[in-house]
Design an enzyme around this catalytic site. Sequence first.
Site, PDB file in Angstrom:
ATOM      1  N   THR A  74      -0.558  -1.332   7.555  1.00  0.00           N
ATOM      2  CA  THR A  74       0.744  -0.932   8.077  1.00  0.00           C
ATOM      3  C   THR A  74       0.689  -1.126   9.593  1.00  0.00           C
ATOM      4  OG1 THR A  74       0.049   1.383   8.336  1.00  0.00           O
ATOM      5  CG2 THR A  74       1.134   0.825   6.269  1.00  0.00           C
ATOM      6  N   GLY A  75       1.839  -1.157  10.217  1.00  0.00           N
ATOM      7  CA  GLY A  75       1.873  -1.313  11.668  1.00  0.00           C
ATOM      8  C   GLY A  75       2.437  -2.658  12.088  1.00  0.00           C
ATOM      9  N   GLY A 106       3.323  -5.945  12.247  1.00  0.00           N
ATOM     10  CA  GLY A 106       3.061  -7.044  11.326  1.00  0.00           C
ATOM     11  C   GLY A 106       2.753  -8.353  12.015  1.00  0.00           C
ATOM     12  N   THR A 129       5.777   1.740   6.620  1.00  0.00           N
ATOM     13  CA  THR A 129       5.514   0.950   5.411  1.00  0.00           C
ATOM     14  C   THR A 129       4.730   1.845   4.488  1.00  0.00           C
ATOM     15  OG1 THR A 129       5.336  -1.157   6.599  1.00  0.00           O
ATOM     16  CG2 THR A 129       4.071  -1.018   4.588  1.00  0.00           C
ATOM     17  N   ARG A 136      13.710 -11.770   9.695  1.00  0.00           N
ATOM     18  CA  ARG A 136      12.313 -11.598  10.139  1.00  0.00           C
ATOM     19  C   ARG A 136      11.459 -11.100   8.959  1.00  0.00           C
ATOM     20  NH1 ARG A 136       8.690  -6.914  10.105  1.00  0.00           N
ATOM     21  NH2 ARG A 136       7.219  -7.156  11.800  1.00  0.00           N
ATOM     22  N   VAL A 137      10.303 -11.710   8.779  1.00  0.00           N
ATOM     23  CA  VAL A 137       9.396 -11.278   7.721  1.00  0.00           C
ATOM     24  C   VAL A 137       8.112 -10.793   8.385  1.00  0.00           C
ATOM     25  CG1 VAL A 137       8.019 -12.035   5.736  1.00  0.00           C
ATOM     26  CG2 VAL A 137      10.372 -12.859   6.016  1.00  0.00           C
ATOM     27  N   GLY A 138       7.652  -9.615   7.985  1.00  0.00           N
ATOM     28  CA  GLY A 138       6.417  -9.063   8.556  1.00  0.00           C
ATOM     29  C   GLY A 138       5.207  -9.452   7.726  1.00  0.00           C
ATOM     30  N   ASP A 139       4.158  -8.689   7.890  1.00  0.00           N
ATOM     31  CA  ASP A 139       2.912  -8.975   7.161  1.00  0.00           C
ATOM     32  C   ASP A 139       2.929  -8.463   5.718  1.00  0.00           C
ATOM     33  OD1 ASP A 139       3.018  -6.349   8.157  1.00  0.00           O
ATOM     34  OD2 ASP A 139       0.840  -6.162   8.237  1.00  0.00           O
ATOM     35  N   SER A 161      11.237   4.113   6.409  1.00  0.00           N
ATOM     36  CA  SER A 161      10.441   2.903   6.646  1.00  0.00           C
ATOM     37  C   SER A 161      10.269   2.048   5.405  1.00  0.00           C
ATOM     38  CB  SER A 161       9.062   3.301   7.183  1.00  0.00           C
ATOM     39  OG  SER A 161       8.297   3.947   6.184  1.00  0.00           O
ATOM     40  N   THR A 189       8.021  -2.278   2.224  1.00  0.00           N
ATOM     41  CA  THR A 189       8.512  -1.834   3.529  1.00  0.00           C
ATOM     42  C   THR A 189       9.931  -2.304   3.813  1.00  0.00           C
ATOM     43  OG1 THR A 189       7.935  -1.854   5.894  1.00  0.00           O
ATOM     44  CG2 THR A 189       7.701  -3.925   4.736  1.00  0.00           C
TER      45      THR A 189
END
Length: 364
Positions: A262-263, A265, A211, A239-242, A91, A229
């Site tokens: 985490t989780g 995003g 993450t 794609r960009v997460g949080d 991850s 992450t």
Amino acid sequence: MIGDFMNSIDRRDFLKTTALLGAGTIIGSNFQNIALSQQNQVSSFKPVVIASANGLKTVETAMEMIKNGSDALDAVISGVNIVENDPKDDSVGYGGLPNEEGVVELDSAVMHGPSYRGGSVAALRNIKNPSKVARLVLERTDHVLIVGEGALKFAKAHGFKEENLLTEESREKWLKWKENLSKEDDWLPPHNIDDTDIGEYMKSYSRHYGTIHCSGLDTKGNLSCVTTTSGLAYKIPGRVGDSPIIGAGLYVDNEVGAAGSTGRGEANLLNCSSVMIVEWMRQGKSPEEACLLACKRVNERCREKRLQDEKGRFKHNVKFYAINKRGEFGCASIWGGVRHGKPQFAIHDGESAKILEGVSLFKA
Ligand code: ASP
């Protein structure tokens, strides 16, 4: 609460400080006064390091460095580097699960409390330690966030070597997803908030998140944090997460505390939970209470039926981790239980490193 704070400072200093400020101001959890006491009186804080549950070695390493006098930012970055370099953690960093085209793309951000600076990179390819590159964005640019091709060029300019981050294990998992589960992707036809029969992935819980977040309080009372992450497995490229978004995937205010996530995003990006958690702590909430409020906010603000279960509850998971200036800590997740796992986190309280269980909004 006051007991913990007493442990964190020399008692003679505490008496001097309370004489200066009035005991009531300290007991009444006034963070500004604690910061003032730090400037004027207190030389040693009881350190603490928190991380997601994959960070037991991370908190051990970070605490060892802090005890040897390191700044919290150096400590938490060195701590997460262990997980970035670990091919077995799929991850984060090397060995992270790739995007839908089989390419590993990494996101990371760092934030330094005492200088109130941050740096981040997103959709970075071929560089194992995005947290180190994020730190260089903080130290060696006038920017906060650099993405994609630009982030790679920036890393190479600073001497980072490109390498293939896809391990055989991760490649095989990706190939299996592509061959068998490719209905579980992130492409959706036009839809509205009442649609339920949309997005195969939303019907199952098999998509892979993961993450590492780590926040630390050093012996000088300074706070810093990092999140790193490979993001959502099999995501749409770019794609960009949080995680690399300051305010969402992490936040620190050196007078108050630090938080991270985490989780899923996407849920956190819409709620900027980490900055909210720090603000709730400023208002007097404990780290655990503040993390739980963030879970409630994500759940209550979701309007899309495809993201909710039959009882209207947000059906994916997000987990939050927080520490405050006193060295108190907490963790909460939207879901706890069999389907999503327990709300566990790694902590080093200055005595020992351990995995503890936080609280959850719902159980399944
Ligand atoms: N929050 C990360 C993201 O959405 C993934 C995770 O923590 O599992 O990219």
